[in-house]
Scaffold this active site. Structure first.
Site, PDB file in Angstrom:
ATOM      1  CG  ASP A  96     -21.543  24.310   3.084  1.00 14.01           C
ATOM      2  OD1 ASP A  96     -21.372  24.078   1.960  1.00 14.01           O
ATOM      3  OD2 ASP A  96     -22.809  24.563   3.041  1.00 14.01           O
ATOM      4  CE1 TYR A 131     -28.297  25.304   3.341  1.00 14.68           C
ATOM      5  CE2 TYR A 131     -26.923  26.220   2.367  1.00 14.68           C
ATOM      6  CZ  TYR A 131     -27.064  25.163   3.453  1.00 14.68           C
ATOM      7  OH  TYR A 131     -26.537  24.430   4.185  1.00 14.68           O
ATOM      8  CE  LYS A 154     -24.625  21.656   2.823  1.00 16.23           C
ATOM      9  NZ  LYS A 154     -24.224  23.211   2.410  1.00 16.23           N
TER      10      LYS A 154
END
Length: 312
Positions: A48, A53, A79
């Site tokens: 993930d 990030y 995401k």
């Protein structure tokens, strides 16, 4: 490593996943390669990441790694909801972006396309709406973004799924309340919840677990070490109630001669609503050690003791 089907979707996730939040912060790409190799060698096949990030660096690094693997051999989630906006004059050796929140139809579609480009891959299996919660956005922005997500962002996710671009969608949050807010309005394929269904923090509570069971919505659990609080023996007591819970859990593990890390991993996976538990450490030795403890025998009375000291 065992695999579990993600609800009614065609996706089968390794019961331990690897969360790539911190690989975007590693200074050396060699360190990133080492930890991802370690995760793969440990049998982890669910990864993930997210645009936020490392401001895109996590997706880039994970994509470089996954391109060396057969596409059918792993499950990938990223995401939506955070668009990376270029920042002129950024410092040398930094990702020159800032985050702009956008949970609309257009925002979801743009985020999906941008993530494919950063990953350097032709497909993504699972899309999660990222951090659509009060703790991240603030109450005013949450009230502004939530209707937009429900009215148009969800339409984008449903369209991507119906077109075969993704296999499933959901939300990735740290807050139980938003899970209930959204699940009472729309049907999700899954919920990724961080830090609220762990050995020492049970604030997900029976209410959310009951809703997930009733709606057949599986959980992916992140933050199983509560940001390191669980293992921080030298952390002094402060206003965080989890510190006291962690200290008591550490005492139980010592008295019972069991691994606290193993208990932390096994706890969420013991619930049938949980498909995968995420690890995010960038320490290869710790990652190997935690995964290897997944089958450690922990007596029933020890679980009872842990239950008695957890935050509810």
């Amino acid at each position: 490593m065992e695999f579990r089907q993600l609800g009614t979707s065609p996706l089968n996730l390794s019961q331990v996943g690897y969360g790539c939040g911190r690989i975007g912060d590693l200074k050396q790409s060699e360190d990133c390669q080492t930890i991802l190799d370690t995760a793969w060698d440990a049998g982890i096949r669910y990864f993930d990441t997210a645009p936020g990030y490392g401001l895109g660096l996590s997706e880039r690094r994970l994509g470089d790694f996954l391109r060396t693997k057969e596409r059918s051999s792993y499950v990938l989630s990223t995401k939506v909801g955070k668009i990376l906006a270029p920042v002129p004059g950024a410092a040398v050796n930094t990702m020159p972006f800032d985050i702009a929140y956008d949970y609309t139809y257009d925002g979801v579609m743009r985020s999906f396309e941008f993530s494919l480009a950063r990953l350097g891959l032709s497909s993504i299996d699972l899309l999660l709406a990222d951090d659509i919660e009060v703790s991240t956005l603030g109450i005013a922005e949450y009230r502004r973004h939530l209707p937009r997500f429900l009215e148009s962002g969800m339409r984008a996710l449903e369209e991507l799924k119906s077109n075969g671009n993704i296999s499933a969608f959901g939300i990735g949050v740290n807050d139980v309340g938003v899970c209930l807010d959204i699940m009472h309005r729309v049907k999700l394929d899954c919920v990724m919840l961080s830090g609220k269904y762990t050995l020492i923090d049970r604030t997900a509570g029976t209410r959310l677990l009951g809703v997930c069971e009733r709606m057949a919505t599986p959980l992916i659990i992140g933050g199983i070490l509560n940001g390191g609080t669980l293992l921080a023996r030298d952390r002094p007591y402060d206003d965080d109630p989890l510190v006291a819970c962690a200290k008591m859990a550490q005492g139980i593990a010592d008295e019972e001669h069991i691994s606290l890390e193993s208990a932390a991993l096994q706890f969420p996976l013991s619930n049938t609503a949980v498909t995968s538990a995420m690890l995010g450490t960038t320490n290869p030795q710790r990652l190997q050690r935690i995964v290897s403890g997944i089958n450690d025998v922990i007596p029933g009375q020890v679980w009872s003791r842990f239950n008695s000291v957890a935050l509810n």
